[in-house]
Design a protein around this motif. Structure first.
Motif, PDB file in Angstrom:
ATOM      1  N   GLY A 143      -1.735  10.079  -9.954  1.00  0.00           N
ATOM      2  CA  GLY A 143      -1.811   8.626 -10.006  1.00  0.00           C
ATOM      3  C   GLY A 143      -0.824   7.913  -9.100  1.00  0.00           C
ATOM      4  N   ASP A 144      -1.059   6.631  -8.913  1.00  0.00           N
ATOM      5  CA  ASP A 144      -0.227   5.813  -8.030  1.00  0.00           C
ATOM      6  C   ASP A 144       1.238   5.758  -8.474  1.00  0.00           C
ATOM      7  OD1 ASP A 144      -2.299   5.274  -6.325  1.00  0.00           O
ATOM      8  OD2 ASP A 144      -2.714   3.281  -7.141  1.00  0.00           O
ATOM      9  N   TYR A 177       3.095   8.424  -6.706  1.00  0.00           N
ATOM     10  CA  TYR A 177       3.299   8.117  -5.282  1.00  0.00           C
ATOM     11  C   TYR A 177       4.436   7.101  -5.125  1.00  0.00           C
ATOM     12  CZ  TYR A 177      -0.834  10.658  -3.830  1.00  0.00           C
ATOM     13  OH  TYR A 177      -1.740  11.649  -3.580  1.00  0.00           O
ATOM     14  N   PHE A 178       4.485   6.133  -6.032  1.00  0.00           N
ATOM     15  CA  PHE A 178       5.565   5.152  -5.994  1.00  0.00           C
ATOM     16  C   PHE A 178       6.909   5.829  -6.230  1.00  0.00           C
ATOM     17  CE2 PHE A 178       8.469   2.427  -8.390  1.00  0.00           C
ATOM     18  CZ  PHE A 178       8.724   1.469  -7.427  1.00  0.00           C
ATOM     19  N   LYS A 207      -0.074   7.857   1.307  1.00  0.00           N
ATOM     20  CA  LYS A 207      -0.612   9.032   0.641  1.00  0.00           C
ATOM     21  C   LYS A 207      -0.836  10.159   1.640  1.00  0.00           C
ATOM     22  CE  LYS A 207      -2.589   6.688  -3.313  1.00  0.00           C
ATOM     23  NZ  LYS A 207      -3.717   6.541  -4.205  1.00  0.00           N
ATOM     24  N   MET A 265       0.846  -1.181   0.000  1.00  0.00           N
ATOM     25  CA  MET A 265       0.000   0.000   0.000  1.00  0.00           C
ATOM     26  C   MET A 265       0.890   1.242   0.000  1.00  0.00           C
ATOM     27  SD  MET A 265      -3.199   0.659   0.167  1.00  0.00           S
ATOM     28  CE  MET A 265      -4.241   2.040   0.381  1.00  0.00           C
ATOM     29  N   LEU A 266       0.556   2.173  -0.858  1.00  0.00           N
ATOM     30  CA  LEU A 266       1.329   3.400  -0.955  1.00  0.00           C
ATOM     31  C   LEU A 266       0.871   4.397   0.092  1.00  0.00           C
ATOM     32  CD1 LEU A 266       1.282   3.775  -4.829  1.00  0.00           C
ATOM     33  CD2 LEU A 266       3.214   3.102  -3.427  1.00  0.00           C
ATOM     34  N   GLN A 324       1.903  13.242  -0.844  1.00  0.00           N
ATOM     35  CA  GLN A 324       1.039  13.762  -1.900  1.00  0.00           C
ATOM     36  C   GLN A 324       1.694  14.961  -2.581  1.00  0.00           C
ATOM     37  OE1 GLN A 324      -2.716  15.334  -0.548  1.00  0.00           O
ATOM     38  NE2 GLN A 324      -3.622  15.191  -2.571  1.00  0.00           N
ATOM     39  N   ASP A 364      -4.457  15.240  -6.481  1.00  0.00           N
ATOM     40  CA  ASP A 364      -4.343  13.780  -6.365  1.00  0.00           C
ATOM     41  C   ASP A 364      -3.877  13.210  -7.700  1.00  0.00           C
ATOM     42  OD1 ASP A 364      -4.428  11.305  -5.179  1.00  0.00           O
ATOM     43  OD2 ASP A 364      -6.539  10.976  -5.632  1.00  0.00           O
TER      44      ASP A 364
END
Length: 74
Positions: free
Chosen positions: A40-41, A44-45, A4, A1-2, A9, A38
């Motif tokens: 994309g994932d 965040y990665f 956030k 799980m990233l 963010q 917000d």
């Protein structure tokens, strides 16, 4: 799980804005204003990877950075 959190963010958003501004040839500040809060994932990665590499690689050699990046991906 990233993760956030607010800090992650913001880092993800800034990385996204920097990449897009480079690709489009516009200023980072201009693109940052247009980048949604917000992202994309993937961003965040990349933010998590950048943060880990920055904190854990202060004394690392170049070869060790590949190991850290591979460890993070797995």
């Amino acid at each position: 799980m990233l993760d956030k959190s607010t800090v992650d963010q913001e880092l993800a958003r800034r990385l996204c804005a920097a990449f897009i501004s480079y690709q489009l040839g516009v200023g980072v500040a201009t693109q940052y204003k247009k980048t949604p809060e917000d992202v994309g994932d993937l961003w965040y990665f990349l933010a998590a990877l950048a943060k880990k590499l920055a904190t854990e690689s202060q004394e690392a050699s170049y070869g060790d950075l590949q190991h850290l990046a591979t460890e993070m991906i797995q």
